[in-house]
Design an enzyme around this catalytic site. Structure first.
Site, mmCIF file in Angstrom:
data_model
loop_
_atom_site.group_PDB
_atom_site.id
_atom_site.type_symbol
_atom_site.label_atom_id
_atom_site.label_comp_id
_atom_site.label_asym_id
_atom_site.label_seq_id
_atom_site.Cartn_x
_atom_site.Cartn_y
_atom_site.Cartn_z
ATOM 1 N N CYS A 175 0.838 -1.192 0.000
ATOM 2 C CA CYS A 175 0.000 0.000 0.000
ATOM 3 C C CYS A 175 0.882 1.255 0.000
ATOM 4 O O CYS A 175 1.536 1.543 -0.985
ATOM 5 C CB CYS A 175 -0.995 -0.039 1.158
ATOM 6 S SG CYS A 175 -2.405 1.072 0.915
ATOM 7 N N HIS B 263 -3.919 -5.449 0.198
ATOM 8 C CA HIS B 263 -3.413 -5.898 1.497
ATOM 9 C C HIS B 263 -3.516 -7.408 1.662
ATOM 10 O O HIS B 263 -4.423 -7.912 2.319
ATOM 11 C CB HIS B 263 -4.176 -5.196 2.618
ATOM 12 C CG HIS B 263 -3.856 -3.747 2.771
ATOM 13 N ND1 HIS B 263 -2.785 -3.296 3.498
ATOM 14 C CD2 HIS B 263 -4.461 -2.639 2.264
ATOM 15 C CE1 HIS B 263 -2.741 -1.973 3.462
ATOM 16 N NE2 HIS B 263 -3.755 -1.550 2.709
ATOM 17 N N GLU C 241 -1.393 -8.982 3.411
ATOM 18 C CA GLU C 241 -0.811 -9.274 4.721
ATOM 19 C C GLU C 241 -1.825 -9.233 5.864
ATOM 20 O O GLU C 241 -1.565 -9.751 6.956
ATOM 21 C CB GLU C 241 0.326 -8.288 5.018
ATOM 22 C CG GLU C 241 -0.066 -6.961 5.657
ATOM 23 C CD GLU C 241 -0.847 -6.006 4.743
ATOM 24 O OE1 GLU C 241 -1.237 -4.934 5.229
ATOM 25 O OE2 GLU C 241 -1.079 -6.330 3.567
#
Length: 241
Positions: A92, A179, A181
């Site tokens: 990001c 995202h 993660e």
């Protein structure tokens, strides 16, 4: 022991589901929080030594140097890491900062892209670790800015709202706008931390919470598969043991 330094801007935007995979690969994890420590911590950072450097996300923009002065020092650290030829992962804001450091443009989108929605892969994206994401398949988006794939990088993914979602530079650099993660089982801190942003964008946190439950197990599995393959490929390319 191998080490990874992760530049973290807010506490809940951490390595998430990537953390156990890094530990599985034998990495010692160190977080660096420039918002707490200030620009001096970034200026003192030895960006050459860690086998891996990760730059995480934040609810600020890659062009906000005047508002958040530590970003200038962070940009210098990223440029130094790029010059070192050592592996670098950006997520990001982190991907936007890498794109900017490489001479790419980062700019405001007409409308924020927040929530669980599809991402699609380019031909190059389908041939690398991101193929585990699916084409298309659901990921978590949470951004109001976007990068253009920087000079010398390869575009790997896109979505309906954002034509540049991921890029790579050989085996050294991976930049992700979305995202992978995030641990969907820990979505609550995101909903709390971004409550004002969600309200301004008229996005229902109840719906996001329900989507996290619905898509969570598959997202976790696919995200970890992506990181496993990227780490294995990168370590092989750079002789990291």
């Amino acid at each position: 022991m191998k080490s990874v330094v992760a530049i973290r801007h807010v506490a809940f935007e951490d390595l998430g589901i990537f953390e156990p995979i890094l530990e599985e690969f034998g990495y010692r994890i160190r977080y660096l929080d420039p918002g707490l420590l200030g620009p001096d911590a970034l200026e003192a950072l030895d960006v050459d030594s860690p086998e891996l450097m990760v730059v995480l996300g934040a609810p600020i923009g890659a062009n906000d140097d005047a508002l958040y002065p530590f970003l200038s020092a962070e940009l210098d650290a990223i440029r130094h890491r790029l010059d070192s030829g050592r592996p670098l992962l950006g997520i990001c804001l982190g991907a936007q900062m890498i794109a900017r450091a490489m001479g790419g443009r980062v700019f405001r989108m007409p409308q924020k892209e927040i929530g669980f929605a599809d991402v699609s892969l380019t031909r190059d994206g389908q041939e690398g670790p991101l193929r585990h994401v699916g084409n298309p398949d659901v990921v978590l988006h949470w951004h109001g800015d976007m990068f253009e794939t920087p000079p010398g990088a390869t575009r790997l993914a896109y979505s309906h709202a954002c034509s540049h979602q991921a890029f790579a530079v050989g085996e050294q650099v991976l930049g992700l706008q979305f995202h992978l993660e995030v641990d969907p089982a820990r979505i609550e801190p995101w909903l709390i931390g971004h409550a004002a942003e969600l309200a301004a964008a008229e996005i229902d946190p109840v719906e996001l919470r329900e989507q996290a439950v619905r898509y969570g197990p598959g997202l976790k599995q696919r995200g970890q598969q992506v990181l496993r393959e990227w780490l294995a490929t990168t370590e092989a390319a750079y002789g990291i043991e």
